[in-house]
Design an enzyme around this catalytic site. Structure first.
Site, PDB file in Angstrom:
ATOM      1  N   GLU A   1      21.583-101.794  32.876  1.00 17.07           N
ATOM      2  CA  GLU A   1      20.213-101.903  33.412  1.00 17.07           C
ATOM      3  C   GLU A   1      19.399-100.662  33.066  1.00 17.07           C
ATOM      4  OE1 GLU A   1      20.869-104.763  37.323  1.00 17.07           O
ATOM      5  OE2 GLU A   1      21.189-102.623  37.537  1.00 17.07           O
TER       6      GLU A   1
ATOM      7  N   GLY B   1      21.201-109.649  39.156  1.00 19.75           N
ATOM      8  CA  GLY B   1      21.147-109.769  40.620  1.00 19.75           C
ATOM      9  C   GLY B   1      20.453-111.066  41.017  1.00 19.75           C
TER      10      GLY B   1
ATOM     11  N   ASP C   1      13.444-106.515  36.632  1.00 24.06           N
ATOM     12  CA  ASP C   1      14.759-106.358  37.275  1.00 24.06           C
ATOM     13  C   ASP C   1      14.571-106.188  38.789  1.00 24.06           C
ATOM     14  OD1 ASP C   1      17.474-106.047  37.632  1.00 24.06           O
ATOM     15  OD2 ASP C   1      17.682-104.344  36.266  1.00 24.06           O
TER      16      ASP C   1
ATOM     17  N   GLY D   1      24.726-104.710  42.283  1.00 22.60           N
ATOM     18  CA  GLY D   1      25.420-105.780  41.554  1.00 22.60           C
ATOM     19  C   GLY D   1      26.363-105.242  40.482  1.00 22.60           C
TER      20      GLY D   1
ATOM     21  N   LYS E   1      19.630 -98.621  42.248  1.00 22.27           N
ATOM     22  CA  LYS E   1      20.103 -99.885  41.675  1.00 22.27           C
ATOM     23  C   LYS E   1      21.621 -99.804  41.509  1.00 22.27           C
ATOM     24  CE  LYS E   1      18.128-101.974  38.302  1.00 22.27           C
ATOM     25  NZ  LYS E   1      18.458-103.227  39.000  1.00 22.27           N
ATOM     26  N   GLY E   2      22.204-100.968  41.275  1.00 24.38           N
ATOM     27  CA  GLY E   2      23.632-100.992  41.005  1.00 24.38           C
ATOM     28  C   GLY E   2      24.437-101.729  42.056  1.00 24.38           C
TER      29      GLY E   2
HETATM   30  C1  5RP Z   1      22.409-104.979  39.982  1.00 20.97           C
HETATM   31  C2  5RP Z   1      21.194-104.473  40.629  1.00 20.97           C
HETATM   32  C3  5RP Z   1      20.351-105.454  41.364  1.00 20.97           C
HETATM   33  O1  5RP Z   1      19.095-105.465  40.781  1.00 20.97           O
HETATM   34  C4  5RP Z   1      20.233-105.017  42.788  1.00 20.97           C
HETATM   35  O2  5RP Z   1      21.541-104.945  43.333  1.00 20.97           O
HETATM   36  C5  5RP Z   1      19.402-106.027  43.605  1.00 20.97           C
HETATM   37  O3  5RP Z   1      20.066-107.238  43.663  1.00 20.97           O
HETATM   38  P1  5RP Z   1      19.479-108.483  44.430  1.00 20.97           P
HETATM   39  O4  5RP Z   1      18.272-108.939  43.681  1.00 20.97           O
HETATM   40  O5  5RP Z   1      20.591-109.494  44.417  1.00 20.97           O
HETATM   41  O6  5RP Z   1      19.130-108.041  45.829  1.00 20.97           O
HETATM   42  O7  5RP Z   1      20.859-103.310  40.581  1.00 20.97           O
HETATM   43  O8  5RP Z   1      23.168-103.945  39.425  1.00 20.97           O
END
Ligand code: 5RP
Length: 232
Positions: free
Chosen positions: A105, A29, A83, A99, A96-97
């Site tokens: 993850e 992400g 993360d 992305g 999460k997820g």
């Molecule tokens: C990817 C994720 C990311 O950590 C979550 O979507 C946050 O993303 P970002 O840092 O771009 O806001 O879970 O699967």
């Protein structure tokens, strides 16, 4: 300060937890990408670490930054995973997820002694669920899986639209594992732990984006400064 600058601040603070010789889980992400870039600067300055990426995108970023990589088949437990998250609640349970990398993850976070979640403070919520819950599913038998998911949601007192995720090209989004994602628009989830358990037991569900009891520390960057929250 922009959102992106806040994300970088959170990533910078997380870097303070990294020690020479550590085995690291590398998240996915835009926030985790800052961490990978900052870690790359340390590596180029002589720090020795080895990383396990949580997606093909992070693998490419880490390689570009000169970070040595390995797999969970070749190392024992990881010292630390850093993360991002889509939502963080006061127990440090997460959604999460966003992305699409939730499966790897979660495997990487669960294989780590410690998980630090980094985010701008817009991700902090009193209860999970405003962000649609990503559920990674097998395409085979999807209608049956969706019916079973709806039953699970009803048991947990939530309901809402289930949308098959599309990519920017308009085609169905396919995860690194070759699966699809159903984004469940549930609203406030009263008992995230129960929902997590029931979803995990649903045939056709590969993984879901509820990360319960995995994060030990949250680093939240806001316009008033940085907040570090430890799980009780
Ligand atoms: C990817 C994720 C990311 O950590 C979550 O979507 C946050 O993303 P970002 O840092 O771009 O806001 O879970 O699967």
């Amino acid at each position: 300060m922009t959102m992106d600058e806040l994300k970088r601040q959170a990533a910078t603070r997380a870097l303070e937890a990294v020690r020479d010789g550590m085995k690291l889980g590398l998240g996915t992400g835009s926030t985790a990408k800052h961490f990978v870039e900052l870690l790359g600067e340390k590596v180029r300055a002589g720090m020795k670490v080895i990383g396990v990426p949580t997606s093909e995108a992070t693998r490419a970023d880490a390689m570009r930054c000169g970070i040595a990589l390995t797999t969970l088949d070749d190392v024992d437990r990881l010292d630390l995973t850093v993360d991002g998250a889509d939502e963080i609640d006061p127990r440090l349970d997460l959604i999460k997820g966003g992305g699409g990398a939730l499966l790897r993850e979660k495997i990487v976070a669960a294989a780590s002694y410690r998980m630090i979640v980094i985010a701008d403070d817009s991700k902090w919520v009193s209860a999970l669920g405003r962000f649609p819950l990503p559920v990674e599913v097998i395409p085979f038998g999807l209608a049956a899986t969706r019916r079973a998911m709806a039953e699970v949601f009803a048991k947990c007192g939530v309901s809402g639209q289930m949308v098959i995720r599309k990519g920017t090209d308009g085609h169905v989004f396919v995860t690194d594992g070759g699966h699809w994602i159903v984004d469940a628009h549930l609203g406030r989830i009263q008992d995230a732990s129960r929902l997590a358990g029931l979803l995990s037991a649903t045939p056709g569900v590969v993984e879901h984006g509820l990360f319960i009891g995995l994060a030990s520390t949250a680093i939240l960057a806001g316009r008033q400064g940085i907040r570090v929250i430890e799980r009780d």
